[in-house]
Design a protein around this motif. Structure first.
Motif, PDB file in Angstrom:
ATOM      1  N   ILE A 166      24.625  37.175  46.261  1.00 30.94           N
ATOM      2  CA  ILE A 166      24.736  38.554  46.739  1.00 30.94           C
ATOM      3  C   ILE A 166      24.618  38.581  48.258  1.00 30.94           C
ATOM      4  O   ILE A 166      24.082  37.656  48.879  1.00 30.94           O
ATOM      5  CB  ILE A 166      23.664  39.480  46.128  1.00 30.94           C
ATOM      6  N   GLU A 167      25.119  39.685  48.843  1.00 30.07           N
ATOM      7  CA  GLU A 167      25.007  39.932  50.282  1.00 30.07           C
ATOM      8  C   GLU A 167      24.709  41.417  50.487  1.00 30.07           C
ATOM      9  O   GLU A 167      25.571  42.257  50.220  1.00 30.07           O
ATOM     10  CB  GLU A 167      26.313  39.550  50.984  1.00 30.07           C
ATOM     11  N   PRO A 168      23.485  41.771  50.916  1.00 26.23           N
ATOM     12  CA  PRO A 168      23.185  43.185  51.190  1.00 26.23           C
ATOM     13  C   PRO A 168      24.042  43.698  52.357  1.00 26.23           C
ATOM     14  O   PRO A 168      24.209  42.999  53.366  1.00 26.23           O
ATOM     15  CB  PRO A 168      21.701  43.170  51.562  1.00 26.23           C
ATOM     16  N   LEU A 169      24.598  44.898  52.221  1.00 27.90           N
ATOM     17  CA  LEU A 169      25.441  45.478  53.259  1.00 27.90           C
ATOM     18  C   LEU A 169      24.707  46.604  53.972  1.00 27.90           C
ATOM     19  O   LEU A 169      23.769  47.202  53.435  1.00 27.90           O
ATOM     20  CB  LEU A 169      26.735  46.011  52.638  1.00 27.90           C
ATOM     21  N   ASP A 170      25.142  46.912  55.186  1.00 30.76           N
ATOM     22  CA  ASP A 170      24.470  47.925  56.000  1.00 30.76           C
ATOM     23  C   ASP A 170      24.562  49.317  55.386  1.00 30.76           C
ATOM     24  O   ASP A 170      23.722  50.187  55.667  1.00 30.76           O
ATOM     25  CB  ASP A 170      25.071  47.957  57.411  1.00 30.76           C
ATOM     26  N   ASN A 171      25.584  49.559  54.571  1.00 32.55           N
ATOM     27  CA  ASN A 171      25.764  50.896  53.986  1.00 32.55           C
ATOM     28  C   ASN A 171      24.960  51.089  52.707  1.00 32.55           C
ATOM     29  O   ASN A 171      25.147  52.078  51.989  1.00 32.55           O
ATOM     30  CB  ASN A 171      27.242  51.171  53.730  1.00 32.55           C
ATOM     31  N   GLY A 172      24.103  50.149  52.385  1.00 33.68           N
ATOM     32  CA  GLY A 172      23.264  50.266  51.205  1.00 33.68           C
ATOM     33  C   GLY A 172      23.861  49.663  49.946  1.00 33.68           C
ATOM     34  O   GLY A 172      23.178  49.559  48.915  1.00 33.68           O
ATOM     35  N   LEU A 173      25.126  49.278  50.007  1.00 31.92           N
ATOM     36  CA  LEU A 173      25.748  48.621  48.864  1.00 31.92           C
ATOM     37  C   LEU A 173      25.353  47.143  48.816  1.00 31.92           C
ATOM     38  O   LEU A 173      24.886  46.576  49.808  1.00 31.92           O
ATOM     39  CB  LEU A 173      27.274  48.748  48.933  1.00 31.92           C
ATOM     40  N   ILE A 174      25.560  46.542  47.667  1.00 30.65           N
ATOM     41  CA  ILE A 174      25.338  45.104  47.501  1.00 30.65           C
ATOM     42  C   ILE A 174      26.684  44.454  47.224  1.00 30.65           C
ATOM     43  O   ILE A 174      27.414  44.874  46.319  1.00 30.65           O
ATOM     44  CB  ILE A 174      24.378  44.808  46.320  1.00 30.65           C
ATOM     45  N   ASP A 201      32.839  49.895  44.953  1.00 29.88           N
ATOM     46  CA  ASP A 201      33.433  50.647  46.063  1.00 29.88           C
ATOM     47  C   ASP A 201      34.649  49.927  46.622  1.00 29.88           C
ATOM     48  O   ASP A 201      35.577  50.551  47.121  1.00 29.88           O
ATOM     49  CB  ASP A 201      32.386  50.851  47.153  1.00 29.88           C
ATOM     50  N   ALA A 202      34.652  48.589  46.554  1.00 31.84           N
ATOM     51  CA  ALA A 202      35.770  47.796  47.075  1.00 31.84           C
ATOM     52  C   ALA A 202      35.743  46.421  46.428  1.00 31.84           C
ATOM     53  O   ALA A 202      34.693  45.940  46.006  1.00 31.84           O
ATOM     54  CB  ALA A 202      35.670  47.670  48.600  1.00 31.84           C
ATOM     55  N   VAL A 203      36.923  45.800  46.354  1.00 30.71           N
ATOM     56  CA  VAL A 203      37.023  44.422  45.871  1.00 30.71           C
ATOM     57  C   VAL A 203      37.878  43.634  46.856  1.00 30.71           C
ATOM     58  O   VAL A 203      38.695  44.194  47.585  1.00 30.71           O
ATOM     59  CB  VAL A 203      37.647  44.344  44.458  1.00 30.71           C
ATOM     60  N   LEU A 226      32.993  40.846  35.840  1.00 35.54           N
ATOM     61  CA  LEU A 226      33.286  41.637  37.033  1.00 35.54           C
ATOM     62  C   LEU A 226      34.296  40.938  37.935  1.00 35.54           C
ATOM     63  O   LEU A 226      35.180  41.579  38.516  1.00 35.54           O
ATOM     64  CB  LEU A 226      31.995  41.915  37.801  1.00 35.54           C
ATOM     65  N   ALA A 227      34.174  39.613  38.046  1.00 36.22           N
ATOM     66  CA  ALA A 227      35.122  38.863  38.867  1.00 36.22           C
ATOM     67  C   ALA A 227      36.532  38.960  38.293  1.00 36.22           C
ATOM     68  O   ALA A 227      37.522  39.088  39.036  1.00 36.22           O
ATOM     69  CB  ALA A 227      34.689  37.399  38.954  1.00 36.22           C
ATOM     70  N   GLY A 228      36.650  38.908  36.962  1.00 39.17           N
ATOM     71  CA  GLY A 228      37.964  39.041  36.343  1.00 39.17           C
ATOM     72  C   GLY A 228      38.561  40.420  36.554  1.00 39.17           C
ATOM     73  O   GLY A 228      39.769  40.571  36.784  1.00 39.17           O
ATOM     74  N   TRP A 229      37.718  41.435  36.481  1.00 35.48           N
ATOM     75  CA  TRP A 229      38.165  42.808  36.738  1.00 35.48           C
ATOM     76  C   TRP A 229      38.621  42.963  38.188  1.00 35.48           C
ATOM     77  O   TRP A 229      39.701  43.513  38.461  1.00 35.48           O
ATOM     78  CB  TRP A 229      37.029  43.764  36.409  1.00 35.48           C
ATOM     79  N   ALA A 230      37.812  42.459  39.130  1.00 38.19           N
ATOM     80  CA  ALA A 230      38.155  42.571  40.545  1.00 38.19           C
ATOM     81  C   ALA A 230      39.439  41.814  40.857  1.00 38.19           C
ATOM     82  O   ALA A 230      40.281  42.290  41.638  1.00 38.19           O
ATOM     83  CB  ALA A 230      37.006  42.035  41.400  1.00 38.19           C
ATOM     84  N   THR A 231      39.616  40.642  40.267  1.00 38.58           N
ATOM     85  CA  THR A 231      40.841  39.862  40.479  1.00 38.58           C
ATOM     86  C   THR A 231      42.060  40.642  40.012  1.00 38.58           C
ATOM     87  O   THR A 231      43.097  40.683  40.692  1.00 38.58           O
ATOM     88  CB  THR A 231      40.752  38.530  39.717  1.00 38.58           C
ATOM     89  N   ALA A 232      41.951  41.274  38.846  1.00 38.38           N
ATOM     90  CA  ALA A 232      43.074  42.047  38.317  1.00 38.38           C
ATOM     91  C   ALA A 232      43.397  43.242  39.216  1.00 38.38           C
ATOM     92  O   ALA A 232      44.576  43.544  39.466  1.00 38.38           O
ATOM     93  CB  ALA A 232      42.756  42.513  36.898  1.00 38.38           C
ATOM     94  N   ILE A 233      42.364  43.914  39.716  1.00 43.62           N
ATOM     95  CA  ILE A 233      42.586  45.039  40.630  1.00 43.62           C
ATOM     96  C   ILE A 233      43.285  44.553  41.904  1.00 43.62           C
ATOM     97  O   ILE A 233      44.263  45.163  42.370  1.00 43.62           O
ATOM     98  CB  ILE A 233      41.249  45.717  40.975  1.00 43.62           C
ATOM     99  N   TYR A 234      42.782  43.464  42.466  1.00 47.24           N
ATOM    100  CA  TYR A 234      43.363  42.932  43.703  1.00 47.24           C
ATOM    101  C   TYR A 234      44.830  42.567  43.490  1.00 47.24           C
ATOM    102  O   TYR A 234      45.700  42.890  44.309  1.00 47.24           O
ATOM    103  CB  TYR A 234      42.556  41.709  44.148  1.00 47.24           C
TER     104      TYR A 234
END
Length: 460
Positions: A105-113, A185-187, A271-279
């Motif tokens: 994981i990588e914490p982001l400045d906008n509060g998302l992970i 929020d984004a992939v 989740l990785a499979g879902w994100a790959t399909a979206i991308y």
């Protein structure tokens, strides 16, 4: 019946039939035995030509049993996003030899992970239509047998690409920016350099229970994601799983523990499979998208009988070069993307993504469809050979314990005939009983027949 010694020609004749390589056997006909692979197998066992460790199923089904020894190129220099400062973990069963995915994981400045799923960059060394690619396509998948593993790709490639086998590694990394409720929020997809620590599921579970990061956050995100998918109709099937090992001396069947970290890793891969399909859909990249029709009916409740019935409502996963819903996953689109070392269609996903990421031209949908057809056919033979070989060695394990009593559960019934599930073996067999679904019984296993892959249960 007294059986004669077989001449070399007769032995070859019978062995060919036992392996499914001949339509008939003159030797069996001369002995007044049925001309079937099972009869040939029985004869070879009775004569001591084969022993009980011998499994002919991969041969019968045409699954490749030879190890690949093709040359494997080195990674070429190329621009990559350096993520080696972010901790990431390849979490597998103990003894795993092909670590092809890792999470962090990588914490982001906008509060998302940002959830990172790193996957071995196999496609960097196996471009489309290369010799390695053609051989992997012909195999379809790695063949996992209880007594050996036959890789889809050479061991040398696993050594070069396996995550955590070297200090830093090239990877193809999939990211999702998630909020606390598991919404994305984004992939994105990127070629990266990563530093990976290898852990077993039990080792990762110990860190989770000790409250260590990133395991606590990963578990929280996985739970939230699973709840979202469940709300969209995802189906979870919780049936016993076992590890089967075998050699010349015997076989063992060991129930697999199910620590939470196993489901955490599985959810991250989903989740990785879902994100790959979206991308891929957003960038018009043809992939072997995985789809599944809606269940044939709704099954409510708990218990092994319910789990068994629920699994039977699921249609087979289908692959196509355009996106479609995957009902069992509860997702509007999905692609398997995290096992390019051992599943050919995952490798095709990576080849397509890599072409798009490096300015190349991905293969068109017609080519992807042809790869799907060939690889699916070959992988089906591999999966069937695995299933039959696992059944064979499970019977060996049971036969070595003739006096043992086993717990069993009635999980299905058709008229007077029921199906028993033995949780300790993850094995089912027919049984005549009036007991309703869900009834727990105690049985002994008798009349074990390896060539026929059959045995009977008898109530204690």
């Amino acid at each position: 019946m007294t059986l004669p010694e077989l001449t070399p020609a007769q032995r070859t004749d019978v062995e060919l039939l036992a392996r499914g390589k001949a339509e008939k056997s003159r030797t069996l006909r001369e002995l007044n035995l049925p001309e079937t692979p099972e009869s040939a197998h029985t004869l070879l066992l009775r004569l001591g030509v084969w022993n009980e460790a011998r499994t002919p199923y991969a041969d019968r089904l045409g699954a490749t049993l030879t190890h690949l020894s093709l040359d494997v190129p080195d990674f070429a220099p190329e621009d990559r996003l350096d993520l080696s400062h972010l901790p990431a973990y390849a979490i597998d069963d103990e003894g795993n030899r092909d670590p092809d995915d890792a999470i962090g994981i990588e914490p982001l400045d906008n509060g998302l992970i940002r959830l990172w799923v790193h996957v071995a960059d196999v496609a960097a060394l196996v471009p489309p239509e290369s010799e390695l690619d053609l051989e992997a396509r012909a195999r379809g998948a790695t063949l996992y047998l209880p007594d050996q593993t036959i890789g889809m790709l050479p061991d040398a490639l696993i050594e070069k690409t396996g995550l955590g086998l070297h200090d830093t590694m090239p990877a193809l990394s999939i990211s999702l920016d998630l909020d606390a409720d598991g919404n994305a929020d984004a992939v994105d997809v990127a070629l990266t350099t990563v530093r990976i620590t290898r852990l077993t599921y039990l080792g990762a579970q110990a860190k989770l229970e000790a409250g260590e990061e990133p395991f606590v956050t990963l578990a929280r995100l996985a739970r939230a994601s699973k709840e979202l998918r469940d709300s969209e109709g995802a189906l979870s099937i919780d049936l016993p799983e076992v590890k089967i090992s075998a050699d010349e001396n015997g076989a063992s069947v060991t129930p697999l523990p199910k620590p939470e970290m196993r489901s955490v890793v599985q959810e991250c891969m989903t989740l990785a499979g879902w994100a790959t399909a979206i991308y891929a859909d957003d960038h018009d990249i043809p992939l072997p998208f995985a789809t599944q029709a809606d269940p044939t009916r709704e099954v409510r409740g708990e218990g092994l009988g319910v789990q068994w019935a629920r699994r039977k409502t699921l249609a087979r996963t289908r692959f196509q070069p355009s996106p479609g819903p995957h009902s069992g996953m509860g997702l509007d689109l999905y692609a398997q993307a995290t096992s390019p070392m051992r599943r050919y269609l995952d490798l095709v996903v990576h080849q397509q993504l890599r072409a798009a990421l490096t300015g190349g031209e991905p293969q068109d949908g017609k080519v992807v469809a042809a790869h799907i057809a060939q690889a699916t056919l070959n992988a089906d033979a591999t999966r069937q050979a695995e299933r039959l070989s696992r059944k064979h060695h499970t019977l060996r394990y049971a036969a070595a314990q003739p006096d043992r009593e086993w717990d069993a559960v009635v999980v299905d019934r058709r008229g007077p005939q029921a199906t028993l599930l033995l949780p300790e073996l993850a094995y089912d067999l027919p049984f005549s009983t009036p007991a309703p679904v869900g009834t727990e019984l105690r049985v002994r296993l008798v009349d074990i027949n390896l060539p026929a892959l059959s045995m009977r249960a008898r109530l204690v």
